[in-house]
Design a protein around this motif. Structure first.
Motif, mmCIF file in Angstrom:
data_model
loop_
_atom_site.group_PDB
_atom_site.id
_atom_site.type_symbol
_atom_site.label_atom_id
_atom_site.label_comp_id
_atom_site.label_asym_id
_atom_site.label_seq_id
_atom_site.Cartn_x
_atom_site.Cartn_y
_atom_site.Cartn_z
ATOM 1 N N TYR A 377 1.260 -1.098 0.126
ATOM 2 C CA TYR A 377 -0.117 -0.059 -0.107
ATOM 3 C C TYR A 377 1.231 1.462 0.041
ATOM 4 O O TYR A 377 1.739 1.613 0.581
ATOM 5 C CB TYR A 377 -1.214 0.082 0.902
ATOM 6 C CG TYR A 377 -2.121 0.979 0.697
ATOM 7 C CD1 TYR A 377 -3.138 0.488 0.731
ATOM 8 C CD2 TYR A 377 -2.146 2.376 1.347
ATOM 9 C CE1 TYR A 377 -3.974 1.498 0.036
ATOM 10 C CE2 TYR A 377 -3.046 3.105 1.799
ATOM 11 C CZ TYR A 377 -4.443 2.871 0.708
ATOM 12 O OH TYR A 377 -4.865 3.691 -0.080
ATOM 13 N N PRO A 378 0.504 2.433 -0.665
ATOM 14 C CA PRO A 378 1.357 3.454 -0.759
ATOM 15 C C PRO A 378 1.982 4.746 0.176
ATOM 16 O O PRO A 378 0.428 4.731 0.709
ATOM 17 C CB PRO A 378 0.845 3.673 -2.376
ATOM 18 C CG PRO A 378 -0.249 3.748 -2.420
ATOM 19 C CD PRO A 378 -0.169 2.201 -2.005
ATOM 20 N N PRO A 379 2.655 5.136 0.448
ATOM 21 C CA PRO A 379 1.904 5.962 1.383
ATOM 22 C C PRO A 379 1.431 7.252 0.611
ATOM 23 O O PRO A 379 1.347 7.778 -0.089
ATOM 24 C CB PRO A 379 3.807 6.497 1.498
ATOM 25 C CG PRO A 379 5.126 5.468 0.936
ATOM 26 C CD PRO A 379 3.921 5.023 0.080
ATOM 27 N N THR A 380 0.397 6.855 1.548
ATOM 28 C CA THR A 380 -0.658 8.343 2.004
ATOM 29 C C THR A 380 -0.905 8.932 2.483
ATOM 30 O O THR A 380 -0.705 8.919 4.303
ATOM 31 C CB THR A 380 -2.138 7.315 1.729
ATOM 32 O OG1 THR A 380 -1.979 5.765 0.914
ATOM 33 C CG2 THR A 380 -2.860 8.201 1.346
ATOM 34 N N VAL A 381 -1.293 10.653 2.490
ATOM 35 C CA VAL A 381 -1.480 11.202 3.137
ATOM 36 C C VAL A 381 -3.113 12.115 2.748
ATOM 37 O O VAL A 381 -3.527 12.009 1.741
ATOM 38 C CB VAL A 381 -0.701 13.459 3.025
ATOM 39 C CG1 VAL A 381 -1.191 14.271 3.644
ATOM 40 C CG2 VAL A 381 0.833 12.296 3.283
ATOM 41 N N LEU A 382 -4.170 12.082 3.979
ATOM 42 C CA LEU A 382 -5.604 12.424 3.699
ATOM 43 C C LEU A 382 -5.884 13.996 4.634
ATOM 44 O O LEU A 382 -5.067 14.252 5.454
ATOM 45 C CB LEU A 382 -6.239 11.629 4.324
ATOM 46 C CG LEU A 382 -6.239 10.224 3.795
ATOM 47 C CD1 LEU A 382 -7.410 9.261 4.683
ATOM 48 C CD2 LEU A 382 -6.640 10.367 2.179
ATOM 49 N N THR A 383 -6.119 14.307 3.750
ATOM 50 C CA THR A 383 -5.856 16.124 4.632
ATOM 51 C C THR A 383 -7.705 16.301 4.517
ATOM 52 O O THR A 383 -8.681 15.507 4.038
ATOM 53 C CB THR A 383 -6.172 17.554 3.258
ATOM 54 O OG1 THR A 383 -6.638 17.196 2.082
ATOM 55 C CG2 THR A 383 -4.045 17.217 2.949
ATOM 56 N N ASN A 384 -8.226 17.137 5.222
ATOM 57 C CA ASN A 384 -10.767 17.501 5.777
ATOM 58 C C ASN A 384 -10.759 15.865 6.201
ATOM 59 O O ASN A 384 -11.750 16.312 5.579
ATOM 60 C CB ASN A 384 -10.749 18.114 4.349
ATOM 61 C CG ASN A 384 -10.110 19.220 2.955
ATOM 62 O OD1 ASN A 384 -9.490 20.094 3.909
ATOM 63 N ND2 ASN A 384 -9.781 19.378 1.829
ATOM 64 N N VAL A 385 -9.754 15.462 6.374
ATOM 65 C CA VAL A 385 -11.218 14.428 6.521
ATOM 66 C C VAL A 385 -12.029 14.838 8.130
ATOM 67 O O VAL A 385 -11.295 15.271 9.369
ATOM 68 C CB VAL A 385 -9.850 13.496 8.018
ATOM 69 C CG1 VAL A 385 -10.163 12.362 8.041
ATOM 70 C CG2 VAL A 385 -8.956 13.047 7.646
ATOM 71 N N PRO A 386 -13.305 14.415 7.972
ATOM 72 C CA PRO A 386 -14.103 14.633 8.708
ATOM 73 C C PRO A 386 -14.225 13.855 9.799
ATOM 74 O O PRO A 386 -13.913 12.601 9.954
ATOM 75 C CB PRO A 386 -15.394 14.238 7.335
ATOM 76 C CG PRO A 386 -14.693 13.127 7.166
ATOM 77 C CD PRO A 386 -13.715 13.322 6.216
ATOM 78 N N ALA A 387 -15.316 14.278 10.605
ATOM 79 C CA ALA A 387 -14.618 13.809 12.386
ATOM 80 C C ALA A 387 -15.275 12.050 11.978
ATOM 81 O O ALA A 387 -14.482 11.561 13.156
ATOM 82 C CB ALA A 387 -15.075 14.944 13.533
#
Ligand code: NAP
Ligand code: MG
Length: 491
Positions: A377-387
């Motif tokens: 699985y590739p290194p991943t960054v997630l933004t705007n992650v909802p609560a």
């Protein structure tokens, strides 16, 4: 019984590794001849077959540990320490072979495996030094009538159950203090990674550990085998590292038999970055806290909370660094991130990312499993992650960094503590007063303050809330294997 592993990508000599159980100083096949298939996570190919211990095998190991207890617990502490010191030296000498073995069966990139071997060996060195420090206590009773004398004595036979994510270090972190204290042990390693445990068993025997003091019983029938051992009255201690779910089950069994229990369970570590943090240090820290072991660590940063002022620069820099990592088979040159341990783990990571994206998060890098063989699985960054994204609640155990923006210090503390877990928390700030204030308010057994690596054999490792009971490492780790005996004495 040994297996020869030649699934290496270099011209180095193949590794010969025990594939039998270690019981009473002898390498033996499983009583009913069953085996565990050990797979290479980079290819899915069969690496080796290892004895799959039965309930009878587990009980034979308890008998061996029980027989060895009297002599080992009265062996001079210095002599016990010297054996552990020798084990440290042998592990250090063989570190490259051990690292390659860890990479083969666990998948982690070779640099991570080398780091683990060095860390794992340090537990033998630290506890070789602690073996002579089981100091007691003496005082005059308040009445003046007698003395209160307190000795520390080994608890007795200990069952040790370890996970696959640090197959060497989780074993030595338990075996080291147990042997230093004078206990004898049965180790049940994770079924994904039994080879590393067996290789460490061979090193311990070579270092001079007497027959029966360390027994190793790999088993896929873990519930039945560990349950039977715990119900055997000769067993006095269980030390477990793994999931909270299994930990709860073992505590239930331990409660029936009133067995002393140490539990190192799951984590959901928050990683806080305040506006006044040194940006470069915070990004370096996030890379370590998130990516050590490819994210497969109970101490892994699971939720990154970043203050609004620094968030755009932090997220951009983190995305760039994550994007620059090379994913591939852990033994290949230049690989930073290996595969996850098995298909189930990879699929769980993918599901958590898909759930967050479906609820509105954006992947600024990564976010999709590659096609082809191996559990990557590739290194991943997630933004705007909802609560309400599941990824903020559940342990990811993979190379994914969800970023959430906050405004105030109080808000950051509330978010960080909003979890049933409490193993470790990290924070980056240039204001030391804030750093200590927030450290005190965070509900975790360990804090990384402007520091992303907390694991240290000399420090007490462990969690609060659903992350566990007890501590491993440091002097506290030795005490987990000792009972206090109080002698009221008049002279
Ligand atoms: P796991 O499923 O709980 O397994 C851990 C160990 O327990 C393995 O040896 C496993 O054997 C055994 N086991 C499974 N079911 C059992 C049962 N009913 N009775 C007795 N033993 C049983 O955990 P994992 O998936 O291997 O490891 C990941 C988890 O470990 C994560 O949650 C992580 O946070 C936690 N962890 C915690 C720490 C810490 O120090 N706090 C460190 C590392 C990992 P099998 O392999 O045969 O199933
Ligand atoms: Mg498991």
């Amino acid at each position: 019984m040994t297996s020869t592993l030649s699934a290496t990508t270099s011209a180095e000599a193949p590794l010969a590794v025990p594939s039998a159980m270690l019981i009473g100083g002898r390498w033996v096949a499983s009583g009913d001849d069953r085996v565990i298939d050990v797979l290479d996570p980079a290819t899915g190919n069969l690496l080796a077959q290892v004895a799959d211990g039965s309930v009878d095998d587990g009980l034979a190991a308890v008998a061996a540990a029980s027989e060895a207890l009297a002599a080992w617990s009265t062996t001079a502490p210095r002599a016990r320490g010297e054996i552990l010191r020798k084990a440290f030296e042998l592990m250090t000498e063989r570190s490259e072979d051990l690292a390659r073995l860890i990479t083969l069966e666990n998948g982690k990139a070779l640099p991570d495996a080398r780091g683990e071997v060095a860390y794992a060996a340090e537990f033998f060195r630290w506890y070789s030094e602690e073996a002579v420090r089981a100091v007691g206590d003496i005082q005059t009773a308040p009445s003046g009538a007698n003395r209160i004398m307190v000795l520390h004595q080994p608890i007795g036979v200990a069952v040790l159950v370890t996970p696959w994510n640090f197959p060497a270090a989780m074993a030595t972190r338990k075996i080291g203090p147990a042997l230093a204290a004078g206990c004898t042990v049965i180790l049940k390693p994770a079924s994904e990674t039994p080879l590393t445990a067996l290789a460490i068993g061979a090193i311990l025997i070579e270092a001079g550990v007497p027959a029966g003091v360390v027994n190793i019983v790999p088993s896929k029938r873990s519930g039945a085998v560990v349950g039977a051992m715990l119900r055997d009255p000769r067993v006095r201690k269980i030390s477990f590292t793994g999931s909270t779910e299994v930990g709860r089950r073992l505590l239930a069994t331990a409660s029936e038999c009133v067995v002393n229990a140490s539990m190192e369970l799951g984590g959901n570590a928050p990683f806080l970055v305040f506006d006044d943090a040194d940006l470069d240090a915070a990004v370096d820290g996030a890379m370590i806290a998130k990516m050590r072991n490819g994210g497969e660590a109970c101490t892994a940063a699971n939720r990154l909370y970043v203050q609004a002022g620094i968030a755009p620069a932090f997220t951009a820099a983190l995305t760039e660094r994550m994007n620059a990592l090379t994913t591939g088979p852990g033994l290949d040159d230049g690989v930073d991130v290996g595969p996850l341990v098995n298909a189930e783990s990879r699929d769980k990571v993918a599901e958590l990312v898909d759930d967050a994206v479906a609820k509105g998060a954006t992947a600024t890098t990564g976010g999709r499993s590659p096609d082809g063989t191996g559990w990557f699985y590739p290194p991943t960054v997630l933004t705007n992650v909802p609560a309400d994204a599941l990824i903020l609640d559940e342990e990811i155990f993979g190379p994914v960094a969800p970023v959430v923006v906050f405004d105030t210090e109080d808000e950051a503390i509330t978010l960080a503590n909003d979890t049933e877990y409490g193993l470790v928390a990290y924070l980056y700030t240039g204001d030391l007063a804030r750093g200590l204030r927030v450290s005190e308010a965070l509900e975790a057994g360990m804090i990384g303050l402007n520091r992303a690596l907390v694991s240290d054999p000399a420090a007490p490792f462990g969690g609060v809330k659903q992350s566990g009971l007890g501590r491993e490492g440091g002097h506290d780790g030795l005490l987990e294997y000792l009972e206090s005996k109080y002698i009221a004495v008049t002279w």
